[in-house]
Enzyme design. Sequence first.
Site, short mmCIF file in Angstrom:
data_model
loop_
_atom_site.label_atom_id
_atom_site.label_comp_id
_atom_site.label_asym_id
_atom_site.label_seq_id
_atom_site.Cartn_x
_atom_site.Cartn_y
_atom_site.Cartn_z
N LYS A 1 0.70 5.12 8.38
CA LYS A 1 1.29 5.48 7.09
C LYS A 1 0.24 5.60 6.01
O LYS A 1 0.19 6.59 5.26
CB LYS A 1 2.34 4.43 6.70
CG LYS A 1 2.97 4.58 5.32
CD LYS A 1 2.32 3.67 4.28
CE LYS A 1 2.51 2.21 4.57
NZ LYS A 1 1.95 1.33 3.52
N THR B 1 0.87 -1.17 0.00
CA THR B 1 0.00 0.00 0.00
C THR B 1 0.90 1.22 0.00
O THR B 1 1.66 1.45 0.94
CB THR B 1 -0.92 0.01 1.23
OG1 THR B 1 -1.76 -1.14 1.18
CG2 THR B 1 -1.78 1.26 1.24
N LYS C 1 -7.07 1.62 -3.08
CA LYS C 1 -6.69 1.17 -1.74
C LYS C 1 -6.80 2.31 -0.73
O LYS C 1 -7.19 2.10 0.42
CB LYS C 1 -5.26 0.62 -1.75
CG LYS C 1 -4.79 0.08 -0.39
CD LYS C 1 -5.67 -1.05 0.12
CE LYS C 1 -5.30 -1.46 1.56
NZ LYS C 1 -4.05 -2.23 1.63
#
Length: 292
Positions: A233, A91, A165
């Site tokens: 993150k 990701t 995503k």
Amino acid sequence: MGVSMAKHVIEAGYDVTVYTRTMSKAKPLLNMGAKTAATPFDVAQQSDVVVSMVGYPRDVRQVLMGEDGSGRPFGALFGLSAGGILVDMTTSEPSLARAVSEAAEGQRCFAVDAPVSGGDLGAKNGTLSIMAGGHPDAIEAVRPILDCLGTVRRMGGPGAGQSCKMANQVTIATTMVGLVEGLLYAHKAGLDVEDFLEAIRYGAAGSKSMELYADRLLNRDMEPGFFVKHFVKDLGIALKEAQEMQLSLPGLALAQQLYVSLEAKGRGNMGTQALITALEDMNGIALPKKMA
């Protein structure tokens, strides 16, 4: 997740060569017949398709396009033959996915960004949702490999998988806030939280997050299916992308701050279900552990 995913690929009959910074993690794969390589560059020299899954965008840059300390090629892209395909399942940033794709084109190769959702259970069971961005031909070429891991959907051109995503992570973050707040409300109201979950599990409040995390929350199991530090993150990337699109997402911002607070308290290596501890700390209460 990477080990579980690689196992499925080996079981499907593919020859697999592995690079990992922690070689002990690769032992189950070596026992299944996988080979090892010293660098991602070396992996690529032995492969038609290179699949990467690392922690952060900086790691993606290094394993795909980086150099070693002596200025020699380290990244997988430099070792691929013409027509080879990079598949990054980390990701990461949509802009980085587009940059990798452009660099791959310069090497007469292809790049597919293919982040996943489904956590550790999805990886073990081969039921991940895979969001792919890139050239249609490249995605079709790697589809048999990705089909070993779950369900593949092409979302668009380079970077589209990562954008999907990010939207996925926004949805999960706010869903998790609702789940843990609902649990705490039920507890404070004097309800049995197990009964509460059973009452709502199959109604409109039911969700995949509930399916994956309800029992872990009740058992006070904070082991990571997905790390808090990696979720911080992801949400940071999503906030940055939203700002660039001039898009206001207050629910995302709130969830990101709650997860940042967990990392600040040393809980970054816990699973994302540890969000409940942040809300418990704020309210001075704690859910009782499920009785055996």
